[in-house]
Design a protein around this motif. Structure first.
Motif, PDB file in Angstrom:
ATOM      1  N   PRO A  73     -11.474 -22.818  28.089  1.00 49.96           N
ATOM      2  CA  PRO A  73     -10.031 -22.524  28.041  1.00 49.96           C
ATOM      3  C   PRO A  73      -9.145 -23.759  28.110  1.00 49.96           C
ATOM      4  O   PRO A  73      -7.938 -23.666  27.918  1.00 49.96           O
ATOM      5  CB  PRO A  73      -9.814 -21.641  29.270  1.00 49.96           C
ATOM      6  CG  PRO A  73     -10.897 -22.038  30.217  1.00 49.96           C
ATOM      7  CD  PRO A  73     -12.071 -22.455  29.380  1.00 49.96           C
ATOM      8  N   LYS A 105      -5.492 -22.322  26.839  1.00 57.76           N
ATOM      9  CA  LYS A 105      -5.401 -20.942  26.303  1.00 57.76           C
ATOM     10  C   LYS A 105      -4.188 -20.230  26.916  1.00 57.76           C
ATOM     11  O   LYS A 105      -3.945 -20.312  28.118  1.00 57.76           O
ATOM     12  CB  LYS A 105      -6.675 -20.150  26.656  1.00 57.76           C
ATOM     13  CG  LYS A 105      -7.904 -20.693  25.948  1.00 57.76           C
ATOM     14  CD  LYS A 105      -8.609 -19.641  25.097  1.00 57.76           C
ATOM     15  CE  LYS A 105      -9.447 -20.279  24.006  1.00 57.76           C
ATOM     16  NZ  LYS A 105     -10.689 -20.888  24.451  1.00 57.76           N
ATOM     17  N   ASN A 106      -3.446 -19.517  26.089  1.00 55.27           N
ATOM     18  CA  ASN A 106      -2.208 -18.865  26.548  1.00 55.27           C
ATOM     19  C   ASN A 106      -2.426 -17.891  27.708  1.00 55.27           C
ATOM     20  O   ASN A 106      -1.576 -17.759  28.577  1.00 55.27           O
ATOM     21  CB  ASN A 106      -1.565 -18.084  25.391  1.00 55.27           C
ATOM     22  CG  ASN A 106      -0.952 -19.040  24.400  1.00 55.27           C
ATOM     23  OD1 ASN A 106      -0.729 -20.210  24.711  1.00 55.27           O
ATOM     24  ND2 ASN A 106      -0.704 -18.558  23.186  1.00 55.27           N
ATOM     25  N   GLU A 107      -3.591 -17.229  27.735  1.00 55.17           N
ATOM     26  CA  GLU A 107      -3.864 -16.208  28.771  1.00 55.17           C
ATOM     27  C   GLU A 107      -3.798 -16.766  30.177  1.00 55.17           C
ATOM     28  O   GLU A 107      -3.643 -16.023  31.138  1.00 55.17           O
ATOM     29  CB  GLU A 107      -5.265 -15.590  28.583  1.00 55.17           C
ATOM     30  CG  GLU A 107      -5.519 -14.960  27.241  1.00 55.17           C
ATOM     31  CD  GLU A 107      -6.094 -15.943  26.241  1.00 55.17           C
ATOM     32  OE1 GLU A 107      -5.288 -16.645  25.592  1.00 55.17           O
ATOM     33  OE2 GLU A 107      -7.321 -16.009  26.114  1.00 55.17           O
ATOM     34  N   ILE A 108      -3.952 -18.075  30.336  1.00 56.90           N
ATOM     35  CA  ILE A 108      -4.004 -18.624  31.701  1.00 56.90           C
ATOM     36  C   ILE A 108      -2.659 -19.199  32.146  1.00 56.90           C
ATOM     37  O   ILE A 108      -2.550 -19.774  33.212  1.00 56.90           O
ATOM     38  CB  ILE A 108      -5.109 -19.692  31.839  1.00 56.90           C
ATOM     39  CG1 ILE A 108      -4.858 -20.835  30.880  1.00 56.90           C
ATOM     40  CG2 ILE A 108      -6.471 -19.077  31.641  1.00 56.90           C
ATOM     41  CD1 ILE A 108      -5.848 -21.954  31.048  1.00 56.90           C
ATOM     42  N   ASN A 156       1.180 -18.749  33.529  1.00 57.63           N
ATOM     43  CA  ASN A 156       1.949 -17.738  34.272  1.00 57.63           C
ATOM     44  C   ASN A 156       3.326 -17.549  33.617  1.00 57.63           C
ATOM     45  O   ASN A 156       3.620 -18.164  32.585  1.00 57.63           O
ATOM     46  CB  ASN A 156       2.029 -18.083  35.765  1.00 57.63           C
ATOM     47  CG  ASN A 156       2.851 -19.343  36.025  1.00 57.63           C
ATOM     48  OD1 ASN A 156       3.616 -19.788  35.175  1.00 57.63           O
ATOM     49  ND2 ASN A 156       2.703 -19.917  37.205  1.00 57.63           N
ATOM     50  N   GLU A 157       4.169 -16.701  34.236  1.00 58.31           N
ATOM     51  CA  GLU A 157       5.473 -16.351  33.641  1.00 58.31           C
ATOM     52  C   GLU A 157       6.342 -17.589  33.407  1.00 58.31           C
ATOM     53  O   GLU A 157       7.126 -17.646  32.459  1.00 58.31           O
ATOM     54  CB  GLU A 157       6.279 -15.394  34.538  1.00 58.31           C
ATOM     55  CG  GLU A 157       5.512 -14.302  35.266  1.00 58.31           C
ATOM     56  CD  GLU A 157       4.696 -14.826  36.431  1.00 58.31           C
ATOM     57  OE1 GLU A 157       5.283 -15.428  37.339  1.00 58.31           O
ATOM     58  OE2 GLU A 157       3.458 -14.674  36.410  1.00 58.31           O
ATOM     59  N   ASP A 175      -2.094 -21.276  35.567  1.00 54.89           N
ATOM     60  CA  ASP A 175      -2.537 -20.644  36.819  1.00 54.89           C
ATOM     61  C   ASP A 175      -4.029 -20.934  36.973  1.00 54.89           C
ATOM     62  O   ASP A 175      -4.871 -20.269  36.366  1.00 54.89           O
ATOM     63  CB  ASP A 175      -2.266 -19.136  36.768  1.00 54.89           C
ATOM     64  CG  ASP A 175      -2.686 -18.451  38.057  1.00 54.89           C
ATOM     65  OD1 ASP A 175      -3.351 -19.096  38.898  1.00 54.89           O
ATOM     66  OD2 ASP A 175      -2.361 -17.261  38.225  1.00 54.89           O
ATOM     67  N   LYS A 211      -6.711 -18.278  37.602  1.00 57.91           N
ATOM     68  CA  LYS A 211      -7.148 -17.407  36.501  1.00 57.91           C
ATOM     69  C   LYS A 211      -8.353 -17.997  35.751  1.00 57.91           C
ATOM     70  O   LYS A 211      -9.066 -17.301  35.051  1.00 57.91           O
ATOM     71  CB  LYS A 211      -6.013 -17.218  35.490  1.00 57.91           C
ATOM     72  CG  LYS A 211      -4.929 -16.272  35.947  1.00 57.91           C
ATOM     73  CD  LYS A 211      -3.991 -15.982  34.795  1.00 57.91           C
ATOM     74  CE  LYS A 211      -2.854 -15.089  35.266  1.00 57.91           C
ATOM     75  NZ  LYS A 211      -1.778 -15.006  34.295  1.00 57.91           N
TER      76      LYS A 211
END
Ligand SMILES: Cc1cc2nc3c(=O)[nH]c(=O)nc-3n(C[C@H](O)[C@H](O)[C@H](O)COP(=O)(O)O)c2cc1C
Length: 201
Positions: A130, A159-162, A164-165, A170, A173
């Motif tokens: 990631p 990777k975008n999934e990790i 946060n807002e 994060d 994750k």
């Protein structure tokens, strides 16, 4: 007990230092040889050492006296490499890639990993990781049997999934793997991380 390094062999010093300087992140380094063969291996004598300029450091040993490990040889020849971070799911594949395969062996194939084209450097990214950090050689200090490699960070892929807002990474994750002494490892997860705010003056 006190340990005087003058009275210890390099192997004993290695065991002692790697058992007490913990946890260490693992730089899973992908390179390409001057003949175009991909190489991948893990290194835990690894740290980020500067942000201005952005530098990281990894210390790579020799196969035997005077013969550099393939990663060092490739960085010496091509001036480029990629650091990929190791997560829990990638642990076994990372371990396979640590085997001292011959120079003409591509560890991506041995470990069943996917090489992905990088944006700037010729060395490939590990697609399954990631976080991939594209680097160019900044300086190599040859000290004893080690090559202390300083890399300038050129581009970081996350990777975008990790995120946060707020757009920050994060870490919890990711479940990044850290190296302890011997064959021991740890995992950074939500359960074992916490926040400590710095005191106000
Ligand atoms: C988790 C882990 C961390 C490692 N850290 C280092 C290190 O910091 N320096 C080093 O020279 N070798 C380290 N090794 C051993 C190398 O990965 C191993 O010698 C590998 O075969 C080198 O591959 P290469 O010749 O393709 O560069 C480590 C192995 C593992 C499993």
């Amino acid at each position: 007990m006190d340990f005087d390094t003058n009275e210890l062999s390099p192997k004993q010093i290695y065991k002692l230092m790697t058992s007490i300087i913990v946890p260490r992140p693992i730089a899973w380094i992908s390179t390409i040889s001057k003949d175009g063969i991909y190489n991948l291996a893990p290194f835990s004598y690894f740290a980020g050492v500067s942000s201005d300029p952005p530098l990281l450091m990894v210390s790579v040993g020799s196969k035997e006296k005077g013969i550099k490990k393939d990663t060092w040889q490739n960085i010496h020849e091509t001036d480029q490499f990629v650091v990929n971070m190791v997560t829990k799911e990638l642990l076994d594949k990372m371990n396979i890639s640590s085997v001292a395969f011959d120079r003409e062996i591509n560890e991506f194939e041995k470990a069943g990993l996917t090489p992905k084209k990088a944006d700037i450097v010729k060395a490939p990214l590990v697609a399954e990781s990631p976080v991939n950090i594209e680097c160019e050689k900044f300086q190599i200090l040859e000290i004893g049997n080690m090559g202390i490699i300083f890399g300038k960070v050129l581009k970081i892929h996350v990777k975008n999934e990790i995120l946060n807002e707020k757009g920050y990474v994060d870490t919890t994750k990711l479940e990044i793997v850290g190296r302890l002494g011997g064959a021991n490892y740890c995992i950074i997860s939500k359960e074992n991380t916490f926040e400590v705010r710095r005191p106000d003056l």
